[in-house]
Design a protein around this motif. Structure first.
Motif, mmCIF file in Angstrom:
data_model
loop_
_atom_site.group_PDB
_atom_site.id
_atom_site.type_symbol
_atom_site.label_atom_id
_atom_site.label_comp_id
_atom_site.label_asym_id
_atom_site.label_seq_id
_atom_site.Cartn_x
_atom_site.Cartn_y
_atom_site.Cartn_z
ATOM 1 N N VAL A 334 0.530 -1.103 -0.237
ATOM 2 C CA VAL A 334 -0.219 -0.025 0.298
ATOM 3 C C VAL A 334 0.659 0.896 -0.086
ATOM 4 C CG1 VAL A 334 -1.505 1.005 0.902
ATOM 5 C CG2 VAL A 334 -2.112 -1.079 1.152
ATOM 6 N N ASP A 335 1.842 1.500 0.660
ATOM 7 C CA ASP A 335 3.016 2.579 0.651
ATOM 8 C C ASP A 335 4.195 2.270 0.711
ATOM 9 O OD1 ASP A 335 1.057 4.450 1.803
ATOM 10 O OD2 ASP A 335 0.619 3.535 3.894
ATOM 11 N N SER A 336 4.408 1.073 -0.712
ATOM 12 C CA SER A 336 5.969 0.895 -0.310
ATOM 13 C C SER A 336 6.122 -0.157 -1.712
ATOM 14 C CB SER A 336 6.236 0.239 1.552
ATOM 15 O OG SER A 336 6.226 -0.727 1.338
ATOM 16 N N PHE A 337 7.333 0.016 -1.890
ATOM 17 C CA PHE A 337 7.672 -1.197 -3.297
ATOM 18 C C PHE A 337 9.261 -1.422 -3.154
ATOM 19 C CE2 PHE A 337 8.297 3.642 -4.549
ATOM 20 C CZ PHE A 337 9.549 3.387 -5.386
ATOM 21 N N SER A 338 9.086 -2.614 -3.250
ATOM 22 C CA SER A 338 10.919 -2.848 -3.275
ATOM 23 C C SER A 338 10.851 -3.745 -4.694
ATOM 24 C CB SER A 338 11.260 -3.918 -3.112
ATOM 25 O OG SER A 338 10.352 -4.568 -2.213
ATOM 26 N N PHE A 339 12.138 -3.337 -5.276
ATOM 27 C CA PHE A 339 12.507 -3.263 -6.720
ATOM 28 C C PHE A 339 13.679 -4.855 -6.779
ATOM 29 C CE2 PHE A 339 11.176 0.753 -8.808
ATOM 30 C CZ PHE A 339 10.149 0.499 -8.833
ATOM 31 N N VAL A 340 13.834 -5.439 -6.888
ATOM 32 C CA VAL A 340 15.289 -6.813 -7.193
ATOM 33 C C VAL A 340 15.378 -6.554 -8.295
ATOM 34 C CG1 VAL A 340 15.751 -8.713 -6.181
ATOM 35 C CG2 VAL A 340 14.082 -7.932 -5.258
ATOM 36 N N PHE A 341 16.807 -6.136 -8.891
ATOM 37 C CA PHE A 341 17.786 -6.649 -9.676
ATOM 38 C C PHE A 341 18.912 -7.361 -9.712
ATOM 39 C CE2 PHE A 341 20.311 -2.974 -8.796
ATOM 40 C CZ PHE A 341 19.352 -1.961 -7.816
ATOM 41 N N SER A 342 19.757 -7.773 -10.989
ATOM 42 C CA SER A 342 21.256 -8.310 -10.317
ATOM 43 C C SER A 342 22.209 -7.421 -9.616
ATOM 44 C CB SER A 342 20.761 -8.909 -11.866
ATOM 45 O OG SER A 342 22.593 -9.129 -12.414
ATOM 46 N N LYS A 343 22.668 -7.916 -8.910
ATOM 47 C CA LYS A 343 23.823 -6.713 -8.568
ATOM 48 C C LYS A 343 25.178 -7.119 -9.527
ATOM 49 C CE LYS A 343 26.656 -6.532 -4.440
ATOM 50 N NZ LYS A 343 26.891 -6.404 -3.832
ATOM 51 N N GLU A 344 25.129 -7.819 -10.097
ATOM 52 C CA GLU A 344 26.860 -7.642 -10.892
ATOM 53 C C GLU A 344 26.781 -6.720 -11.748
ATOM 54 O OE1 GLU A 344 26.908 -11.798 -12.847
ATOM 55 O OE2 GLU A 344 28.714 -10.976 -13.924
ATOM 56 N N ASP A 345 25.347 -6.973 -12.838
ATOM 57 C CA ASP A 345 25.358 -5.615 -13.745
ATOM 58 C C ASP A 345 24.898 -4.288 -13.658
ATOM 59 O OD1 ASP A 345 24.899 -8.004 -14.876
ATOM 60 O OD2 ASP A 345 22.468 -7.973 -15.358
ATOM 61 N N HIS A 346 24.427 -4.148 -12.247
ATOM 62 C CA HIS A 346 24.784 -2.853 -11.894
ATOM 63 C C HIS A 346 25.123 -2.248 -10.537
ATOM 64 C CE1 HIS A 346 22.412 -2.336 -15.577
ATOM 65 N NE2 HIS A 346 21.704 -3.799 -14.834
ATOM 66 N N GLU A 347 26.284 -2.719 -10.016
ATOM 67 C CA GLU A 347 26.279 -2.556 -8.633
ATOM 68 C C GLU A 347 26.795 -0.966 -8.927
ATOM 69 O OE1 GLU A 347 29.577 -5.356 -7.457
ATOM 70 O OE2 GLU A 347 29.041 -4.418 -5.784
ATOM 71 N N GLY A 348 27.304 -0.381 -9.411
ATOM 72 C CA GLY A 348 27.467 0.734 -10.174
ATOM 73 C C GLY A 348 26.356 2.000 -9.625
ATOM 74 N N ASP A 349 25.134 1.812 -9.901
ATOM 75 C CA ASP A 349 24.106 2.509 -9.951
ATOM 76 C C ASP A 349 23.173 1.757 -8.631
ATOM 77 O OD1 ASP A 349 24.569 2.881 -12.555
ATOM 78 O OD2 ASP A 349 23.381 0.951 -13.464
ATOM 79 N N ILE A 350 23.527 1.802 -7.744
ATOM 80 C CA ILE A 350 23.242 1.412 -6.878
ATOM 81 C C ILE A 350 22.446 2.998 -5.943
ATOM 82 C CG2 ILE A 350 22.629 0.156 -4.704
ATOM 83 C CD1 ILE A 350 23.769 -2.375 -5.836
ATOM 84 N N TYR A 351 23.629 3.789 -5.396
ATOM 85 C CA TYR A 351 23.249 4.700 -5.102
ATOM 86 C C TYR A 351 22.731 6.186 -5.860
ATOM 87 C CZ TYR A 351 25.343 2.028 -1.598
ATOM 88 O OH TYR A 351 25.540 0.915 -0.790
ATOM 89 N N SER A 352 23.199 5.520 -7.195
ATOM 90 C CA SER A 352 22.551 7.010 -7.984
ATOM 91 C C SER A 352 20.992 7.324 -7.863
ATOM 92 C CB SER A 352 23.191 6.493 -9.259
ATOM 93 O OG SER A 352 23.851 7.227 -9.268
ATOM 94 N N VAL A 353 20.606 5.315 -7.894
ATOM 95 C CA VAL A 353 18.714 5.142 -7.968
ATOM 96 C C VAL A 353 18.119 5.410 -6.534
ATOM 97 C CG1 VAL A 353 17.484 3.350 -7.559
ATOM 98 C CG2 VAL A 353 19.238 3.424 -9.550
#
Ligand code: ADP
Ligand code: ASP
Ligand code: MG
Length: 442
Positions: A334-353
């Motif tokens: 209702v008040d939240s969501f989570s996204f799960v994705f592969s770490k290998e491909d996007h490790e560098g983007d986590i903190y920007s997201v």
């Protein structure tokens, strides 16, 4: 009746395995089209030819001598040729490999030589017809397959009264250049050929007696699945059960061709049958298979807008799109969501997201969980069992395993739970024992 039979690397790993393939083919002449992988690992020789070919290219790229590796490739095939006692000009083939390396021809061309060689040797051994994949498997520049052109190119060979031996894993582009597929791609070659000849069955011969309920490297002697639907297998292979390449399912689904996974070392075992629909399927066990993978990240955000503001989730998804992150699972509350994705491909983007979700989208609270493993519990029988997810969660809780994310597909044939990577094996064991071992004992 026409069958396509694909044999994986372990099925052609040494001369004994070549003889087993021969026995299987002799037993049933409707196995007209045979696809082989490159020679794989055996007890006496731990090298996989495809790995060695990749290594040759890496050596050459870094200015090192590739010859010692070429020699290993030569020795592996020479042993097979000698034991099978056939007349085969291996030196000519090895010289071609040396030339490809020396002239820095394409990586695809070099790496494709593994399946090319195993098939050339098999065709010589069986007196069968070698059909080069570059002449029949037609690929587009984007890596997709041109099925009409493939059918047209294969047609003349089908008239030959002999078994056709076709290398897996590569084909050719419209300009004639060789193009390889992703690792394990020989499964796809078999599926493409099964499609274009309207095969009655696509047999996939490997080193296990079918698809097991769980990965045999994790659960000792797991139960074999007799029959499974394409849809269930697709979920299983996408989530780590790599017994069959996940893209090998599409070409056969469209023509409703059954796939049979069989064991070259136990040829009389019926293996696993993969079909579109199971008639009178009333006794399906709740769980068909349990699989999973490590290496995921879960980003969660809570905000009052998730359900109240139209298009809020779309904006969050656009942030993921901006970073070209393909999502494995999306969970909304209702008040939240989570996204799960592969770490290998996007490790560098986590903190920007995280920053975009908080600053640009105005999420109240954002957090990240790294080192997440996803466990996928698949079963067409789950739909009709009430409280299945509850029992799965209960069992994990009993084993003191914290659940990090939960999602269930709309078709209700799978439940995916995220756990810490360190709990991965323990969680699979717990679910296996609760739903498979314990059920069997009843
Ligand atoms: P091939 O070389 O014949 O293509 P692969 O190595 O690609 O064979 O696939 C077979 C392997 O898949 C088995 O040896 C096994 O270790 C692994 N595997 C993973 N999950 C499963 C499963 N659920 N059932 C059977 N095999 C599995
Ligand atoms: N030889 C290739 C690989 O090792 C393709 C295959 O075996 O299917 O990935
Ligand atoms: Mg494989």
């Amino acid at each position: 009746m026409i069958k396509v039979a694909k044999f994986g690397g372990s099925s052609v790993a040494n001369a004994r395995q070549f003889q087993k393939v021969e026995a299987i083919l002799k037993e049933d002449p409707t196995r007209k089209i045979v696809v082989l992988s490159a020679c794989g690992k055996s007890e006496e020789n731990p090298h996989k030819v495809t790995d060695l070919l990749y290594l040759c290219e890496a050596n050459q790229r870094y200015g090192m001598d590739a010859e010692p590796i070429v020699k290993l490739i030569g020795e592996k095939h020479a042993e097979i040729i000698k034991e099978l006692n056939i007349d085969f000009d291996l030196e000519k083939e090895m010289d071609e490999i040396r030339q490809i390396i020396k002239q820095k021809k394409s990586l695809d061309y070099l790496v494709s030589r593994g399946e090319y060689l195993s098939c050339k040797i098999m065709a010589a051994y069986l007196n069968a017809q070698f059909v080069d994949a570059k002449d029949v498997i037609c690929m587009n520049y984007d890596g997709s397959f041109d099925l009409n052109k493939t059918k047209e190119k294969l047609q003349p060979y089908l008239e030959i009264q002999n078994t056709l031996i076709v290398p897996g894993f590569y084909g050719s582009l419209p300009n004639g250049n060789i193009r390889i597929m992703s690792r394990g791609g020989s499964d796809i070659t078999g599926a493409i050929l099964a499609n274009v000849v309207d095969a009655d069955v696509y047999e996939n011969w490997t080193d296990v007696s079918g698809i097991y309920v769980a990965d045999p490297r994790m659960i000792p002697h797991p139960k074999r699945i007799d029959v499974i639907t394409y849809q269930e297998l697709r979920e299983m292979s996408y989530m780590g059960a790599n017994v069959l390449h996940e893209d090998a399912i599409f070409p056969v689904i469209s023509k409703d061709i059954p796939i049979q996974i069989r064991n070259t070392n136990k040829k009389d075992n019926p293996g696993t049958l993969i079909v579109n629909k199971i008639e009178n399927d009333t006794s399906a066990a709740p769980i068909t298979g349990i699989t999973g993978k490590k290496g995921f990240v879960a980003i969660s955000a809570s905000t009052r807008h998730t359900s109240s503001e139209v298009g809020f989730l779309k904006k969050a998804l656009e942030i993921m799109e901006h970073y070209r992150i393909s999502l494995t699972s999306v969970v909304t509350g209702v008040d939240s969501f989570s996204f799960v994705f592969s770490k290998e491909d996007h490790e560098g983007d986590i903190y920007s997201v995280l920053s975009d979700l908080k600053e640009n989208l105005g999420c109240d609270d954002v957090s990240v969980l790294e080192d997440v493993a996803l466990i996928c519990i698949v079963g067409r029988g789950m739909k009709s069992r009430l409280g299945m997810s509850g029992s799965v969660f209960g069992e994990l809780g009993k084993n003191k395993i914290n659940i990090r994310t939960i999602s269930q597909g709309p078709e209700e044939i799978s439940i995916i739970v995220g756990v810490a990577e360190e709990d991965f094996e323990k969680a699979i064991e717990a679910i296996y024992h609760k739903f498979i071992t314990a059920e069997e004992g009843k």
